[in-house]
Design a protein around this motif. Structure first.
Motif, PDB file in Angstrom:
ATOM      1  N   GLY A  39       0.804  -1.225   0.000  1.00 58.25           N
ATOM      2  CA  GLY A  39       0.000   0.000   0.000  1.00 58.25           C
ATOM      3  C   GLY A  39       0.833   1.269   0.000  1.00 58.25           C
ATOM      4  O   GLY A  39       0.465   2.267  -0.616  1.00 58.25           O
ATOM      5  N   LEU A  40       1.964   1.236   0.690  1.00 58.26           N
ATOM      6  CA  LEU A  40       2.725   2.479   0.846  1.00 58.26           C
ATOM      7  C   LEU A  40       3.388   2.911  -0.464  1.00 58.26           C
ATOM      8  O   LEU A  40       3.372   4.091  -0.818  1.00 58.26           O
ATOM      9  N   GLY A  41       3.964   1.957  -1.177  1.00 61.63           N
ATOM     10  CA  GLY A  41       4.598   2.299  -2.452  1.00 61.63           C
ATOM     11  C   GLY A  41       3.588   2.863  -3.442  1.00 61.63           C
ATOM     12  O   GLY A  41       3.897   3.738  -4.247  1.00 61.63           O
TER      13      GLY A  41
ATOM     14  N   ASP B 166      -3.771  -6.873  -6.415  1.00 60.87           N
ATOM     15  CA  ASP B 166      -5.203  -6.579  -6.226  1.00 60.87           C
ATOM     16  C   ASP B 166      -5.595  -6.618  -4.754  1.00 60.87           C
ATOM     17  O   ASP B 166      -6.430  -5.831  -4.306  1.00 60.87           O
ATOM     18  N   ALA B 167      -4.965  -7.492  -3.975  1.00 62.32           N
ATOM     19  CA  ALA B 167      -5.287  -7.501  -2.547  1.00 62.32           C
ATOM     20  C   ALA B 167      -4.627  -6.322  -1.831  1.00 62.32           C
ATOM     21  O   ALA B 167      -5.085  -5.894  -0.771  1.00 62.32           O
ATOM     22  N   GLU B 168      -3.602  -5.790  -2.427  1.00 63.54           N
ATOM     23  CA  GLU B 168      -2.939  -4.606  -1.864  1.00 63.54           C
ATOM     24  C   GLU B 168      -3.930  -3.441  -1.766  1.00 63.54           C
ATOM     25  O   GLU B 168      -3.810  -2.565  -0.910  1.00 63.54           O
TER      26      GLU B 168
ATOM     27  N   TYR C  36      -4.522  -7.774 -11.497  1.00 65.91           N
ATOM     28  CA  TYR C  36      -5.799  -8.348 -11.073  1.00 65.91           C
ATOM     29  C   TYR C  36      -5.794  -9.863 -11.282  1.00 65.91           C
ATOM     30  O   TYR C  36      -6.415 -10.404 -12.192  1.00 65.91           O
ATOM     31  N   ASN C  37      -5.046 -10.536 -10.408  1.00 67.44           N
ATOM     32  CA  ASN C  37      -4.972 -12.004 -10.522  1.00 67.44           C
ATOM     33  C   ASN C  37      -6.017 -12.696  -9.640  1.00 67.44           C
ATOM     34  O   ASN C  37      -6.060 -13.911  -9.569  1.00 67.44           O
TER      35      ASN C  37
ATOM     36  N   LEU D 136      -2.966 -13.387  -0.449  1.00 67.73           N
ATOM     37  CA  LEU D 136      -2.027 -14.339   0.142  1.00 67.73           C
ATOM     38  C   LEU D 136      -2.755 -15.631   0.500  1.00 67.73           C
ATOM     39  O   LEU D 136      -2.319 -16.720   0.172  1.00 67.73           O
ATOM     40  N   ASP D 137      -3.906 -15.461   1.148  1.00 70.03           N
ATOM     41  CA  ASP D 137      -4.605 -16.618   1.689  1.00 70.03           C
ATOM     42  C   ASP D 137      -5.503 -17.321   0.680  1.00 70.03           C
ATOM     43  O   ASP D 137      -5.718 -18.524   0.796  1.00 70.03           O
TER      44      ASP D 137
END
Ligand code: TPP
Ligand code: MG
Length: 800
Positions: free
Chosen positions: A122-124, A158-160, A187-188, A192-193
């Protein structure tokens, strides 16, 4: 599309995926492990971006563009830089090893021209948006004229997108009219989970559209688009469009035969479509069904190179996590690694002979010279490394600190900046201030009145035009020197991070000063840490602080921030008590933030303080709103030096001292009063003013380390200061913050120590109420001294 670059790009894409996959495989399965720990690395997350990053770095990017790469695609980044000649084989062989290529791209630790560090997701992403605002600031001030505007690009998981700081940045970007910013969402449909929610893309589209971004959806690749044009193709498109993410992922993992079975089960009764499916063998069918736009070079090139405006753009690129690898699509593939058998299969397909894994063009179908010549001419890399440097800005010998008999450090800060604003110095020209809606309440008002607010388009203060009296002049203009932010401390630190890298990103040095309330440092802490990790240079001025902001109450009282100041790498922290100290610290700071660090912290320590001062860093000033009586004294060079080094004797202890008091910040009057009380009965009581627990502590640690290495004469500032006091002498430390900040002083030479401070959530009250409540008033200090210092109990205790 008949683009002559395509054959080369297709070969390089294969090579980049190979190098990335091999780098991780090598680190986990080939390199000797010294501790038996799994090394890790993200083969699937990397593969997800292999095509997009090939299209960008090998074709679409320009040298002035700056990129934040999704952290776990670091191996792809390193592979690309290896092909450019900016990364070494040794570092790749040592991926995730000591001093090897970094797990996540790092500006300071990696050698290969990383624009923005990433790691904490998120930060980048937000960093690119704020870097773009910095670029606008630099341009609007008439600097960097001979350089084109770059696009600030984030490659986003995408989860980011779940990270809240991204949304904070989006809103702020809209307010600031952000331009030249591209976010490319990988958008894959996997995090992670697990596999992510259905229909997320629609939320993204609506969200970005609402903030004025262009949304470019990149869903199908050219193979699929062609198939859709065949008879029955429309039905195939419908099927894919409604296919649940989980099923699509599962079929991708299983491959061509599974696709055939499922498609025939669902659609086999549809004549032309059945023919479309049957005309392809399993391998071809698998390739067709996974031909998403994020893995289709022609589509990507067209999309990236088709943007002909500077509005912000989000690309929603459909990809497959693990594309091209046996892990493709499996929901557990985030930390998954190809096992040795799978890897050998992949090696065979890639046609890479054992012993030739690092060869640039091994296994490719085009001649090596042609590929090398193509890379030579890639626009992004053609001019070599893209980092700039900028000359240092001269800092005056002294900063004018208007004297008043009683002042607070926060007031002093405002006055010092006001004096700078009136001056016509290069330093004043390069200072840029920013604050998350606390500009006025942190005393930046006078500076802003003189220097104006920054905006690319001028906007006059209506209150002024309407002649309504107001203390503040809220004029926006391109030459303004204050960037006003909404209330989001994350944004403050990410903007500071961008401003403080301007010399390196844009070749123009800025001296950024951000203000906020001290307790809310915690709100942006990860972003502050991120900024420091990138070796960005800025001032954080935090005020008010501690319980001293008394009537504001417990919700606003900061307790742990001095410990943050002590422990945060890359940040020199100060908490002055007096305005003359503040002026010395700020003068030092203006110069300190400009020193050339290697960022790696390998610089040799200074032999006086044992601090790594040569490398410089950022500055944290913890200030207070408490008005206290100011000492009437002359600022000698010696005193100035000690203030910067972290401490000086307000009252030097005599040879028979039984007790000394060490204080920090706004509690100076209490410490002075306590010493005065004790001096009635005790001789030689000392009073130590600590302006920087952080620098004292760092110097002490470094000097010990130096002695352990054989430099027997190494001695730090605090060791010298405390060296002369008798061993039986007790130390009482006190500050408006956590007592551990100064608690270590007793360990320097083994003096018994009692540390006073604040440990619990507070409440409203007067300053005196709260000091008494926390035992940090004069009586509390005296009582503590009585318990630890030898000598008879004395009368003033009884009066308590
Ligand atoms: C702030 C933060 N929290 C958690 C993590 C751990 N983490 C790393 S990657 C990841 C999931 C990423 O999923 P996505 O962004 O979709 O990337 P993908 O691997 O699918 O490409 C998580 C939770 C992190 N790096 N940073
Ligand atoms: Mg993902």
């Amino acid at each position: 599309m008949n683009d002559p670059r395509l054959p080369y790009l297709a070969e390089l894409e294969k090579k980049i995926l190979w190098l990335s996959t091999w780098t991780i495989h090598h680190a986990n399965h080939v390199r000797e492990s010294s501790d038996g720990l799994k090394v890790g690395g993200h083969q699937a997350s990397s593969a997800s971006l292999a095509t997009i990053m090939t299209a960008l770095y090998m074709a679409a990017l320009r040298p002035e563009d700056r990129v934040a790469v999704k952290p776990h695609a670091s191996p792809i980044y390193h592979a690309i830089q290896y092909l450019f000649g900016n990364q070494t084989k040794e570092k790749l062989e040592n991926f995730r090893g000591y001093k090897g290529a970094q797990s996540y791209p790092s500006r300071t630790k990696d050698i290969d021209d990383v624009d923005f560090s990433t790691g904490s997701v998120g930060l980048g992403v937000a960093q690119t948006l704020f870097a773009s605002i910095v670029q606008d600031y630099v341009k609007a001030h008439g600097w960097a004229k001979d350089r084109g505007e770059g696009r600030m690009i984030a490659l986003v998981g995408d989860a980011e997108m779940d990270e809240g700081n991204i949304f904070e940045a989006l809103l702020e970007g809209w307010k600031q009219g952000v331009r030249n910013t591209w976010w490319i969402i990988d958008y894959n449909r996997q995090s992670l989970d697990a596999v992510i929610r259905e229909g997320l893309y629609a939320r993204f589209e609506a969200l970005f559209t609402a903030f004025g971004w262009q949304v470019v959806t990149l869903k199908y690749g050219s193979l699929l688009e062609a198939a859709f044009a065949e008879p029955g193709g429309e039905r195939l498109r419908d099927w894919i469009d409604t296919c649940p993410n989980q099923l699509y992922s599962a079929l991708t993992f299983q491959g061509g035969a599974a696709w055939r079975k499922r498609l025939m089960d669902d659609l086999g009764d549809q004549g032309p479509l059945a023919a479309l499916i049957e005309s392809r063998n399993d391998e071809e069918l698998g390739r067709l069904m996974t031909n998403l736009a994020g893995h289709d070079l022609p589509t990507l090139l067209q999309a990236f190179e088709g943007i002909d405006h500077d509005r912000p753009v989000v690309f929603l690129a459909y990809t497959i996590k693990g594309f091209g690898l046996p892990l493709a699509g499996h929901k557990d593939n985030h930390a998954g690694l190809l096992n040795p058998t799978q890897f050998e299969g992949y090696r065979e397909r890639a046609k890479v002979r054992p012993g030739h894994e690092w060869d640039y063009f091994e296994g490719l179908d085009l001649p090596a010279e042609e590929l090398a010549a193509f890379i030579e001419k890639v626009p992004f890399a053609a001019q070599g490394r893209r980092r700039f440097s900028a000359p240092k800005i001269a800092v005056p010998e002294t900063l004018a600190a208007p004297r008043q008999p009683a002042q607070s450090t926060q007031q002093g800060f405002g006055l010092i900046l006001n004096e700078l604003a009136r001056s016509d110095t290069p330093l004043a020209e390069r200072i840029v201030t920013t604050s998350p809606d606390v500009t006025v309440s942190t005393n930046l008002g006078a500076w802003v009145n003189r220097r104006g607010l920054f905006a690319r388009q001028s906007l006059a203060d209506t209150f002024k035009a309407e002649r309504i009296p107001s203390t503040f002049n809220w004029d926006f203009k391109p030459e303004g020197q204050h960037i006003e932010l909404g209330i989001a401390e994350m944004n403050l630190f990410i903007l500071l991070s961008g401003l403080g890298l301007s010399h390196s990103l844009f070749g123009e040095r800025l001296i950024p000063i951000g203000t906020l309330y001290d307790p809310f440092i915690a709100r942006g802490l990860d972003a502050l840490n991120y900024a420091c990790y990138q070796d960005s240079r800025f001032f954080v001025v935090a005020t008010p602080s501690g319980v001293t902001l008394a009537p504001e109450g417990g919700a606003h009282q900061s307790i742990g921030t001095p410990l943050i100041g002590l422990s945060q790498d890359g940040l020199a922290s100060f908490e002055p008590a007096y305005v003359d100290e503040l002026a010395e610290i700020m003068r030092f700071g203006f110069e300190y933030v400009q020193r050339d660090g290697d960022g790696d912290g390998d610089g040799e320590p200074n032999e006086r303080t044992w601090l790594r001062d040569e490398t410089g860093g950022s500055i944290y000033l913890r200030l207070s709103t408490r008005t206290i009586e100011q000492p009437a004294r002359e600022m000698t060079p010696e005193l100035s030096q000690e203030i910067v080094d972290g401490a000086y004797w307000m009252r030097k202890p005599g040879p028979n001292a039984q007790v000394i008091v060490a204080y920090t910040g706004a509690l100076a009057p209490e410490a002075i009063e306590a010493v005065g009380l004790m001096a009635e009965d005790r001789r030689d009581v000392g009073l130590l003013a600590v302006t920087s627990a952080d620098r004292l502590n760092a110097g002490w640690t470094a000097a010990q380390r130096a002695r352990e290495r054989g430099l027997v004469h190494a001695q730090s500032h605090i060791e010298r200061l405390l060296g002369a006091i008798p061993s039986h002498c007790g130390i009482v430390t006190v500050l408006d913050g956590h007592p551990a900040t100064l608690g270590w002083l007793g360990s320097v030479h083994g003096h018994r120590t009692r540390s006073l401070g604040v440990e619990h959530f507070g409440q409203t009250g007067s300053i005196q109420d709260l000091y008494r409540h926390n035992g940090i008033d004069a009586q509390g200090i005296v009582a503590a001294a009585e318990m630890i210092a030898p000598g008879r109990p004395i009368r003033y205790l009884k009066a308590m």
